[in-house]
Design an enzyme around this catalytic site. Structure first.
Site, PDB file in Angstrom:
ATOM      1  N   ARG A 194       0.893  -1.177   0.000  1.00  0.00           N
ATOM      2  CA  ARG A 194       0.000   0.000   0.000  1.00  0.00           C
ATOM      3  C   ARG A 194       0.926   1.221   0.000  1.00  0.00           C
ATOM      4  O   ARG A 194       1.702   1.416   0.950  1.00  0.00           O
ATOM      5  CB  ARG A 194      -0.908  -0.010   1.217  1.00  0.00           C
ATOM      6  CG  ARG A 194      -1.684   1.270   1.350  1.00  0.00           C
ATOM      7  CD  ARG A 194      -2.845   1.183   2.328  1.00  0.00           C
ATOM      8  NE  ARG A 194      -3.984   0.513   1.739  1.00  0.00           N
ATOM      9  CZ  ARG A 194      -5.251   0.674   2.128  1.00  0.00           C
ATOM     10  NH1 ARG A 194      -5.546   1.494   3.122  1.00  0.00           N
ATOM     11  NH2 ARG A 194      -6.235   0.033   1.542  1.00  0.00           N
ATOM     12  N   HIS A 254      -6.967   0.825  -6.853  1.00  0.00           N
ATOM     13  CA  HIS A 254      -7.262  -0.038  -5.695  1.00  0.00           C
ATOM     14  C   HIS A 254      -7.946  -1.309  -6.219  1.00  0.00           C
ATOM     15  O   HIS A 254      -9.145  -1.534  -6.022  1.00  0.00           O
ATOM     16  CB  HIS A 254      -8.167   0.720  -4.721  1.00  0.00           C
ATOM     17  CG  HIS A 254      -8.219   0.142  -3.341  1.00  0.00           C
ATOM     18  ND1 HIS A 254      -7.511  -0.980  -2.959  1.00  0.00           N
ATOM     19  CD2 HIS A 254      -8.913   0.533  -2.219  1.00  0.00           C
ATOM     20  CE1 HIS A 254      -7.757  -1.244  -1.692  1.00  0.00           C
ATOM     21  NE2 HIS A 254      -8.598  -0.346  -1.227  1.00  0.00           N
ATOM     22  N   GLN A 258     -10.080  -3.754  -3.970  1.00  0.00           N
ATOM     23  CA  GLN A 258     -11.369  -3.179  -3.591  1.00  0.00           C
ATOM     24  C   GLN A 258     -12.407  -3.419  -4.697  1.00  0.00           C
ATOM     25  O   GLN A 258     -13.513  -3.898  -4.441  1.00  0.00           O
ATOM     26  CB  GLN A 258     -11.200  -1.668  -3.358  1.00  0.00           C
ATOM     27  CG  GLN A 258     -12.479  -0.963  -2.985  1.00  0.00           C
ATOM     28  CD  GLN A 258     -12.945  -1.331  -1.586  1.00  0.00           C
ATOM     29  OE1 GLN A 258     -12.160  -1.270  -0.652  1.00  0.00           O
ATOM     30  NE2 GLN A 258     -14.202  -1.725  -1.435  1.00  0.00           N
ATOM     31  N   ASP A 294     -16.956   7.594  -2.530  1.00  0.00           N
ATOM     32  CA  ASP A 294     -15.731   7.464  -1.711  1.00  0.00           C
ATOM     33  C   ASP A 294     -15.451   8.847  -1.142  1.00  0.00           C
ATOM     34  O   ASP A 294     -16.047   9.852  -1.580  1.00  0.00           O
ATOM     35  CB  ASP A 294     -14.577   6.962  -2.615  1.00  0.00           C
ATOM     36  CG  ASP A 294     -13.266   6.718  -1.854  1.00  0.00           C
ATOM     37  OD1 ASP A 294     -13.287   6.668  -0.607  1.00  0.00           O
ATOM     38  OD2 ASP A 294     -12.213   6.593  -2.520  1.00  0.00           O
ATOM     39  N   CYS A 315     -16.365   2.156  -0.316  1.00  0.00           N
ATOM     40  CA  CYS A 315     -15.226   1.293   0.016  1.00  0.00           C
ATOM     41  C   CYS A 315     -14.903   1.335   1.506  1.00  0.00           C
ATOM     42  O   CYS A 315     -14.305   0.405   2.030  1.00  0.00           O
ATOM     43  CB  CYS A 315     -14.003   1.711  -0.804  1.00  0.00           C
ATOM     44  SG  CYS A 315     -13.592   3.459  -0.623  1.00  0.00           S
ATOM     45  N   ARG A 353     -14.111  -8.416   0.819  1.00  0.00           N
ATOM     46  CA  ARG A 353     -12.675  -8.165   0.616  1.00  0.00           C
ATOM     47  C   ARG A 353     -11.887  -9.432   0.960  1.00  0.00           C
ATOM     48  O   ARG A 353     -10.951  -9.805   0.256  1.00  0.00           O
ATOM     49  CB  ARG A 353     -12.202  -6.999   1.507  1.00  0.00           C
ATOM     50  CG  ARG A 353     -12.805  -5.634   1.190  1.00  0.00           C
ATOM     51  CD  ARG A 353     -12.364  -5.123  -0.164  1.00  0.00           C
ATOM     52  NE  ARG A 353     -10.913  -5.084  -0.284  1.00  0.00           N
ATOM     53  CZ  ARG A 353     -10.129  -4.111   0.191  1.00  0.00           C
ATOM     54  NH1 ARG A 353     -10.664  -3.070   0.795  1.00  0.00           N
ATOM     55  NH2 ARG A 353      -8.817  -4.149   0.023  1.00  0.00           N
TER      56      ARG A 353
HETATM   57  N1   CP Z   1     -11.458   0.123   1.759  1.00  0.00           N
HETATM   58  C1   CP Z   1     -10.232  -0.014   2.236  1.00  0.00           C
HETATM   59  O1   CP Z   1      -9.262  -0.272   1.507  1.00  0.00           O
HETATM   60  O2   CP Z   1     -10.136   0.134   3.582  1.00  0.00           O
HETATM   61  P1   CP Z   1      -8.801   0.286   4.403  1.00  0.00           P
HETATM   62  O3   CP Z   1      -8.178   1.597   3.986  1.00  0.00           O
HETATM   63  O4   CP Z   1      -9.226   0.279   5.836  1.00  0.00           O
HETATM   64  O5   CP Z   1      -7.879  -0.849   4.072  1.00  0.00           O
HETATM   65  N1  NVA Z   2      -9.630   6.844  -1.972  1.00  0.00           N
HETATM   66  C1  NVA Z   2      -9.339   6.463  -0.629  1.00  0.00           C
HETATM   67  C2  NVA Z   2      -9.618   5.016  -0.450  1.00  0.00           C
HETATM   68  C3  NVA Z   2      -9.323   4.456   0.896  1.00  0.00           C
HETATM   69  C4  NVA Z   2      -9.661   2.999   0.998  1.00  0.00           C
HETATM   70  C5  NVA Z   2      -7.886   6.770  -0.309  1.00  0.00           C
HETATM   71  O1  NVA Z   2      -7.028   6.566  -1.183  1.00  0.00           O
HETATM   72  O2  NVA Z   2      -7.604   7.243   0.779  1.00  0.00           O
END
Ligand code: CP
Ligand code: NVA
Length: 342
Positions: free
Chosen positions: A130, A157, A160, A252, A292, A320
């Site tokens: 990540r 992502h 997701q 989102d 999400c 997930r």
């Molecule tokens: N939706 C999602 O990726 O959640 P987190 O940021 O908690 O992993």
């Molecule tokens: N778009 C958001 C998604 C988090 C799961 C981010 O990147 O923070």
């Protein structure tokens, strides 16, 4: 656009171990990376989701599929769902997760990303990242002999979006032909949803404020895929128009991780894009609400919608895990250790 009434139900079920999509995906994806949804063909997306449904129905079948496999998670950003879905996912298939917190020391700072890859691949079977920069993921993938999975970058992502369309299949029987509307920032989540929707023959409408539309490279790619699959990708700036007759409405946060310095500027721009009961009334009566998570309650979505009867956000969160288990099974060759596939 196709109406809900024309949505096709799934074809007659083929046993999972004989399903040609699953067998082809298992052969092609073993050892591969997942940096972008675009790394997958439409058939491979369908295979991951089919396997995800099977993992959810029959978790015991896969209990030893990844015995002793080691997964490292290296995260530059916070996570609840992604981290725990991967950790519980591999633990329930006999493998093990190692979490490395990179929130205060970005990847590539202490030593080059290529050198990290050349070390880590000697100990583990899969690297889950990540990151802020998407390039960090592609660079790790280019230098690693074990699969690298994008667990969210500034650009995509994929895990997701796969789970989200699995959730839609679960709810509607099939995703093909659905009218799916995303309202909000044209961000990482939006990008992966557009690509996955196109691969599954879903009509995807995206409504963003001017200046916040999805990346043109993703739009072009999604439209190319959509053309092959007979669906449509529409970009609008009017959320009311965008949700008209939608089967699913998704939003989102308007301030993704890494964009916190833009909060003050963004909040008023995104206010007309809030998903509230009035907006949901414009969607089809049977429409579901999706997010999400984490949500900023009463910012991009109201409590009434998030906690209301149309919301399927916690099904998305649950899926997930099932979907990421399916992905790990395919990338790590786990089906070979599963009795029904032998
Ligand atoms: N939706 C999602 O990726 O959640 P987190 O940021 O908690 O992993
Ligand atoms: N778009 C958001 C998604 C988090 C799961 C981010 O990147 O923070």
């Amino acid at each position: 656009m196709a109406s809900k009434a024309t949505i096709e139900r799934p074809e007659t079920a083929i046993p999972i171990e004989k399903d040609p999509d699953i067998l082809a995906a298992a052969a092609r994806l073993a050892g591969e990376d997942l940096c972008s949804v675009a790394d997958l063909s439409s058939a491979e997306v369908r295979a991951i989701l089919k396997l995800g449904h099977d993992v959810k129905r029959n978790p015991r079948e896969y209990r030893h599929a990844l015995d002793a496999k080691q997964m490292v998670l290296m995260f530059e950003k916070a996570s609840l769902r992604t981290r725990l879905a991967f950790e519980t996912g591999i633990n329930t298939m006999g493998g093990n997760a190692i979490f490395v917190d990179h929130t205060s020391s970005p990847l590539g700072e202490r030593e080059s990303i290529a050198d990290v890859a050349r070390n880590v691949e000697r100990w583990v079977d899969v690297i889950v990242l990540r990151t802020y920069a998407h390039d960090t993921i592609t660079e790790m993938a280019a230098n690693s002999r074990v699969p690298v999975i994008n667990a969210l970058s500034d650009f995509e992502h994929p895990c997701q979006a796969l789970a989200d369309f699995m959730t839609l299949q679960e709810h509607f029987g099939s995703a093909a032909g659905l009218n799916f509307t995303y309202v909000g920032d044209g961000n990482n989540v939006c990008h992966s949803l557009m690509l996955t929707g196109a691969q599954l023959a879903v009509n995807v409408t995206v409504a963003t404020p001017r200046g916040y539309s999805p990346d043109i490279e993703i739009v072009t790619l999604a439209r190319d895929i959509a053309q092959v699959n007979g669906c449509e990708i529409r970009l609008l700036q009017d959320p009311q128009l965008a949700v008209e007759g939608a089967d699913a409405v998704y939003t989102d946060v308007c301030v993704s991780m890494g964009f916190e310095h833009e909060s003050t500027k963004r909040e008023p721009i995104f206010r007309p894009f809030q998903v509230n009961e009035a907006l949901m009334r414009k969607a089809a009566p049977h429409a579901v609400f999706m997010h999400c998570l984490p949500a900023r309650r009463n910012a991009e979505v109201t409590d009434e919608v998030l906690d209301g009867p149309q919301s399927i956000v916690f099904d998305q969160a649950e899926n997930r895990m099932h979907c990421q288990k399916a992905l790990l099974l395919l990338l790590l060759g786990g089906l070979a250790n599963t009795a029904s596939f032998q």
